[in-house]
Design a protein around this motif. Sequence first.
Motif, PDB file in Angstrom:
ATOM      1  N   ALA A 277       0.599  -0.863   0.316  1.00 20.08           N
ATOM      2  CA  ALA A 277      -0.570   0.066   0.443  1.00 20.08           C
ATOM      3  C   ALA A 277       0.844   1.531  -0.212  1.00 20.08           C
ATOM      4  N   GLU A 278       2.115   1.068   0.940  1.00 18.45           N
ATOM      5  CA  GLU A 278       2.603   2.897   1.335  1.00 18.45           C
ATOM      6  C   GLU A 278       3.787   2.865  -0.617  1.00 18.45           C
ATOM      7  N   MET A 279       3.381   1.691  -1.305  1.00 19.12           N
ATOM      8  CA  MET A 279       4.821   1.480  -2.318  1.00 19.12           C
ATOM      9  C   MET A 279       3.295   2.255  -3.454  1.00 19.12           C
ATOM     10  N   LEU A 280       2.141   1.593  -3.877  1.00 16.96           N
ATOM     11  CA  LEU A 280       1.776   1.875  -4.739  1.00 16.96           C
ATOM     12  C   LEU A 280       1.386   3.385  -4.325  1.00 16.96           C
ATOM     13  N   LEU A 281       0.913   3.940  -3.353  1.00 20.33           N
ATOM     14  CA  LEU A 281       0.178   5.040  -3.197  1.00 20.33           C
ATOM     15  C   LEU A 281       1.604   6.228  -2.977  1.00 20.33           C
ATOM     16  N   GLY A 282       2.521   5.844  -2.321  1.00  9.98           N
ATOM     17  CA  GLY A 282       3.640   6.618  -2.373  1.00  9.98           C
ATOM     18  C   GLY A 282       3.250   7.022  -1.160  1.00  9.98           C
ATOM     19  N   TYR A 283       3.225   7.180  -0.270  1.00 12.90           N
ATOM     20  CA  TYR A 283       3.600   6.817   1.838  1.00 12.90           C
ATOM     21  C   TYR A 283       4.317   5.937   2.426  1.00 12.90           C
ATOM     22  N   HIS A 284       4.490   6.986   3.357  1.00 11.20           N
ATOM     23  CA  HIS A 284       4.794   6.422   4.146  1.00 11.20           C
ATOM     24  C   HIS A 284       3.647   5.657   5.866  1.00 11.20           C
ATOM     25  N   GLY A 285       4.353   4.687   6.074  1.00 13.09           N
ATOM     26  CA  GLY A 285       2.765   4.267   7.295  1.00 13.09           C
ATOM     27  C   GLY A 285       2.659   5.143   7.776  1.00 13.09           C
ATOM     28  N   GLU A 286       3.456   5.889   8.525  1.00 12.81           N
ATOM     29  CA  GLU A 286       3.072   6.698   9.454  1.00 12.81           C
ATOM     30  C   GLU A 286       2.235   7.955   8.890  1.00 12.81           C
ATOM     31  N   GLU A 287       2.435   8.460   7.227  1.00 13.68           N
ATOM     32  CA  GLU A 287       1.181   9.709   7.199  1.00 13.68           C
ATOM     33  C   GLU A 287       0.338   8.789   7.021  1.00 13.68           C
ATOM     34  N   LEU A 288       0.082   7.943   6.214  1.00 12.35           N
ATOM     35  CA  LEU A 288      -1.308   6.199   6.326  1.00 12.35           C
ATOM     36  C   LEU A 288      -2.052   6.538   7.877  1.00 12.35           C
ATOM     37  N   ARG A 289      -1.728   6.504   8.394  1.00 10.66           N
ATOM     38  CA  ARG A 289      -2.234   5.822   9.845  1.00 10.66           C
ATOM     39  C   ARG A 289      -2.681   7.581  10.295  1.00 10.66           C
ATOM     40  N   GLY A 290      -4.174   7.269  10.914  1.00  8.98           N
ATOM     41  CA  GLY A 290      -4.959   8.418  11.166  1.00  8.98           C
ATOM     42  C   GLY A 290      -5.662   9.531   9.844  1.00  8.98           C
TER      43      GLY A 290
END
Length: 636
Positions: A277-290
């Motif tokens: 999910a991080e690779m497909l969307l270009g986010y880090h996990g901390e950026e996605l959480r919340g």
Amino acid sequence: MENVINDLRALYRSSRKMAGCHDVNAILDFLVDDLIDNTGFDRIMVLRLDRATRVLEAQVSYGYQNVTEYSNYRYCFDQVNGLLRKVYNDREPLNVIDFVDDKNADASPVQKCGILKDSFRNSKEPNRRARINLCVPELSSAHQIYTSQSSQYQHYTIMHMNKYDKTINHLLGDVPSFLILPICDEKSFYGYVLADKSLSEQEINYGEIRLAVSMVNHAACSVGRALGQKKMLDKIAAQLEEIQELKSFYQSIIQNLRSGLITVNQFMEITECNKAAEMLLGYHGEELRGKPLDTLFVDKDGGNKCRYVDTADEIDTCMGALAEIPMLKKGGEIIATEVCFSVIQDNNNDISGLSCIFRDISARKTLEQNLARVDKLASLGELAAGMAHEIKNPLAGIAGAMQIMAKNYHSESPYHFVFSEVQEQVKKLDSFVNGLLQFARPGQTHFSDVDIEEVLEKVLFLVMGQLDKKKISVTKMYGEKSMYGEKASMVQGDSGQLQQVLLNIVLNAIDAMEVGGALTLQIQLTAATAVAPVLQACVKARCFQKTAMLNISISDTGYGIEADSLDKIFNPFHTTKCKGTGLGLSISHRIIEQHGGVILVKSTPGVGSTFTVSLPVCGISAASRRDDTLLQNKSV
């Protein structure tokens, strides 16, 4: 009375100290210390029963000179007999003495007394009290004791003993009197306390026995609690280890999924995500959480709203819900995804969130579009070929007839002008029919080494007049040499067809610009990407797998292409020009496909457009190049 108060104080301090301890060995150490401080015992030994192995072994001792000998004592508990077995069976203290009849003592009847309630031996006797048993030599008579005038033994239950006990003799030696106390509670038996007054050679009095029994009983309760707590902690530790293993197992599965996985809570806020999910969307996990889940999806109307946020209760709990929804990457790029929504239920089967498994289907959508386009173009090509064949012959006849009829009129005749105009329109129709034939049945390609720089220079030479007329500036950004020492613009292809493609794109760019526009030509070598398969074999005998792409970008500052036309510009007969046929880009797209490449377009209305032609680059393996170098050196 004072002695009673002191005993109660000692018992209170001992019980508090042992109640706050959670280690069995430490509790037994405390017990021995308290017995030493508050009784007259000369020697004390604690035998602990290991319930798992059924082994009885010495745990703590006091007053023994040969510590090594007692510490090595280990005995199979199931084979223990004699007095120890008697104490284990009765769960009652046993005071063993070398009885001497004292006739001068005051006469008093023998009483059966105890100090603690005990219900584990016989549940049918709830009022039965634990006794302190007095064991006397076999030669003595119980009748003599009961009829004795002495009151020394009124608190005991009198019983006989064997003259010799091998186990006790091994533990204590030849001592005339000793005390055996069971360490037990209502549920389990934990061991023994052996005590004597071997140095003073005195009997153990009732007060000492009563205090010792109370302390041992408190110790037994503390030992039972400590063992239960240890068992519970061991069970919890084992369960935590099992949970950790399961957690690691499922995390490994989730993190190594090729599909993206996102979980959300009941407020539709992202709680967890995997690496995909991080690779497909270009986010880090901390950026996605919340982050709200809505912000990652784009509905068909262009808004940012997840269609399943308000309909979680309608999702099939077994199969979930599958849909194709565009998703937004971190940089704002929209990708086509296939998403499966599933509900997450808690222990009460209430929905506590959603899981979202998605994968990028952009390549699949492109392939589907290409397949649909190929099918449509194939049908159109067959129709165009048939129509062109049927139209071309009558056109040739019309053109010939017009030429013959025009000869009957002089050049200044108005009929001559009409015939000339008809012939001109016939030529345009013939050109259009030729374009249809070329689209329907493209000519065979002849691959060779092609320098794209030279092709672009020829194209610029052909359109020089139009560039000058509109005063369009040209910027060239050509690449440097490749890693093999050749030009970075070398590809394998058909020089004439590639020139036709690039000329068509440049002419479209010129038509789209006003006077004073800017044209930029760029050649750049990049890493290979997933493109259409190469239909032609490389002309180089030692060509290895293609590992690079040559990108030819042609940018203009024209009026651009509207968004609704971007997907249609390569379709036949689609054109925005007044005089265009709509076949130029279709033919160009087909030529580049035959070369194993792709044409991409980016356009912003009012700003300009950029067409990028990507062609695979062939290379020679390093080993082959070394062989070529050696051959050249030998020839020299």
